[in-house]
Design a protein around this motif. Structure first.
Motif, short mmCIF file in Angstrom:
data_model
loop_
_atom_site.label_atom_id
_atom_site.label_comp_id
_atom_site.label_asym_id
_atom_site.label_seq_id
_atom_site.Cartn_x
_atom_site.Cartn_y
_atom_site.Cartn_z
N CYS A 91 0.83 -1.21 0.00
CA CYS A 91 0.00 0.00 0.00
C CYS A 91 0.86 1.27 0.00
CB CYS A 91 -0.91 0.01 1.22
SG CYS A 91 -2.40 -0.97 1.03
N ASN A 92 1.82 1.31 0.90
CA ASN A 92 2.66 2.51 1.01
C ASN A 92 3.45 2.77 -0.26
OD1 ASN A 92 1.75 2.90 3.60
ND2 ASN A 92 3.51 1.98 4.59
N ARG A 93 4.09 1.73 -0.79
CA ARG A 93 4.89 1.90 -2.01
C ARG A 93 3.99 2.16 -3.22
NH1 ARG A 93 8.99 3.99 -2.22
NH2 ARG A 93 9.84 2.87 -4.02
N GLY A 94 2.82 1.52 -3.23
CA GLY A 94 1.89 1.74 -4.34
C GLY A 94 1.41 3.17 -4.39
N ASN A 95 1.10 3.74 -3.23
CA ASN A 95 0.63 5.12 -3.18
C ASN A 95 1.75 6.12 -3.48
OD1 ASN A 95 -2.10 4.63 -2.60
ND2 ASN A 95 -1.65 4.31 -0.43
N GLU A 96 2.99 5.70 -3.29
CA GLU A 96 4.12 6.57 -3.65
C GLU A 96 4.43 6.47 -5.14
OE1 GLU A 96 7.51 5.63 -1.25
OE2 GLU A 96 6.41 5.85 0.63
N LEU A 97 4.57 5.24 -5.63
CA LEU A 97 5.01 5.04 -7.02
C LEU A 97 3.91 5.32 -8.05
CD1 LEU A 97 7.12 1.77 -6.58
CD2 LEU A 97 7.96 4.10 -6.84
N LEU A 98 2.66 5.09 -7.67
CA LEU A 98 1.54 5.28 -8.60
C LEU A 98 0.66 6.46 -8.19
CD1 LEU A 98 2.48 2.27 -9.13
CD2 LEU A 98 0.15 1.85 -9.87
N LYS A 99 1.26 7.42 -7.52
CA LYS A 99 0.53 8.60 -7.09
C LYS A 99 -0.09 9.31 -8.29
CE LYS A 99 1.06 12.78 -4.29
NZ LYS A 99 2.02 13.62 -3.50
N GLY A 100 -1.36 9.63 -8.19
CA GLY A 100 -2.06 10.28 -9.29
C GLY A 100 -2.68 9.29 -10.26
N LYS A 101 -2.35 7.99 -10.12
CA LYS A 101 -2.90 6.96 -11.01
C LYS A 101 -3.85 6.02 -10.27
CE LYS A 101 1.06 6.76 -14.16
NZ LYS A 101 2.10 5.87 -14.78
#
Length: 438
Positions: free
Chosen positions: A358-368
């Motif tokens: 969740c944390n990495r997903g929200n960082e790497l795919l922010k805005g998507k």
């Protein structure tokens, strides 16, 4: 045969049969040597041979990982409805299959219990009880009573190698019951058993709805209240009570499939339907394949009195399908407290994995996309920030090498199962997902 060749053949078979999926990290040389009582040289030679033949790839400072090269080209196929053989699509990251976390399972400990069971020579000379080993059934009864509030004794319990085996027995016992209603998440491998026995199956894809149950004239209700939908949501107590009352009023039977109630993220499992019902109309089904390893095929069901008496009349006609040695080993494993310890450890590991994704997903795919944890500790929901069909996201993810499950009821959302995922590959997996959300 040299020991390193034995180890090589073992891993080769696991890879070719799909037990080790692409991207899975093998245990370190040091750990494998310790757990298997082999020299480091033996393990290194086996790994080197696997790498030379393309089954695994070596990553500097990281270890050995299962390759996807041979998986894509090997003869792993399935037969379509018209009889033509088709190739199964392989994925670098399978975020759907309910596999187990490799590092969380103490193989060495389990091996000791298996060895202890195999030393019980006289006990292994017979087929054993068709219902399952009596001491295992007693241990199961104690466990489900304390952990799930299930009302039973060992006499109510039947053990089998997998849930499908239990459902086959039930279909014989319920030969007069023609209509089966599945509430919530579909269970294709269960549904096909009922259909093969000539039952009519209705998938209501929801919680309790009395009008719809009346319409399909169901005499048996099949439900997984601790995993009612693809997000692993728990059926509210109000809904559980309604199901129990509906079954009691119509003298119907309920099959409660409680396959992963232990893996809640922030809550204790709710009381089982069987416990709410007092064991009168609910058939409780549990499995150790999720709690231990998928390859340990031991499941069980708790029968109500009326079915227990009917089963006992025919019990001698059934052969026990679960390994007797594994039943003996599992009984002692539970009795010594290792099952509860493992569940606690798994819950922490799964929660940590889902939090990282969740944390990495929200960082790497922010805005998507937006990543959120589900009630089931090992599940993560990823929702597109733009309107896009869930099926399209899953298809695009699959082309990028990541297998995810679309949520039909939520456009633009997919589910990722982190249970067997190696989090060392988190960033690579998420970056492959990125284009699917655009």
């Amino acid at each position: 045969m040299a020991k390193y060749l034995d180890l090589y053949e073992h891993y080769k078979n696991l890879i070719l049969t799909g037990m080790l999926s692409p991207g899975t990290k093998l245990s370190s040389v040091r750990r494998s040597a310790r757990e298997l009582s082999l020299s480091r040289t033996t393990v290194e030679n086996a790994y080197a041979l696997l790498a030379a033949e393309g089954y695994v790839t070596a990553k500097p400072q990281s270890g050995y990982f299962v390759s996807d090269l041979l998986i894509n080209n090997k003869s792993k196929s399935e037969r379509s409805s018209d009889g033509v053989l088709k190739q199964k699509k392989s994925f670098l990251y399978d975020m759907v299959t309910a596999s187990a976390d490799r590092e969380s399972f103490d193989f060495n400990l389990w091996r000791r219990y298996i060895k202890s069971a195999l030393r019980q020579d006289s006990r292994l000379l017979s087929y054993g009880d068709s219902r399952g080993e009596s001491d295992l059934r007693a241990a199961i009864a104690k466990y489900v009573n304390s952990q799930r509030g299930v009302v039973c004794t060992e006499e109510n319990i039947v053990v089998s190698a997998g849930t499908q085996g239990l459902l086959s027995i039930l279909c014989v016992l319920l030969k007069e019951e023609k209509n089966i209603a599945f509430l919530g998440l579909d269970f294709p491998k269960g549904r096909v058993v009922f259909e093969d026995y000539g039952k009519s199956v209705f998938n209501l894809q929801s919680g309790f709805e009395e009008n719809r149950l009346d319409e399909c004239k169901a005499s048996v209700i099949y439900v997984s209240p601790s995993h009612i939908d693809s997000k692993g949501s728990v059926l509210p107590m109000s809904e559980r009570t309604k199901i129990v009352e509906y079954a009691r009023k119509g003298n119907l039977l309920v099959i409660e499939d409680d396959y992963d109630s232990e893996f809640r993220y922030a809550s204790h499992p709710a009381l089982s339907l069987q416990g709410l019902d007092g064991g009168k109309n609910v058939i409780y089904i549990g499995t150790f394949s999720r709690l231990l390893l998928p390859s340990i095929r031991i499941s069980f069901m708790v029968l109500p009195k009326r079915l227990c008496e009917l089963y006992n009349e025919r019990a001698n006609l059934y052969n026990q399908t679960a390994s007797k040695a594994e039943q003996i080993a599992l009984c002692q494993y539970i009795t010594d407290g290792h099952l509860l310890s493992r569940i606690k450890r798994q819950r922490k590991i799964y929660a940590a994995k889902s939090e990282l994704v969740c944390n990495r997903g929200n960082e790497l795919l922010k805005g998507k996309a937006l990543f959120t944890r589900c009630e089931a500790a090992y599940l993560v929901k990823a929702s597109a920030l733009t309107m896009k069909p869930s099926e399209s996201i899953a298809e695009a993810a699959g082309k990028a090498g990541v297998k995810v499950r679309p949520i039909e009821s939520e456009p633009g959302a997919v589910i990722l199962s982190c249970a067997g995922f190696d989090t060392q590959n988190t960033d690579d997996m998420l970056l492959r997902l990125a284009n699917a959300f655009e």
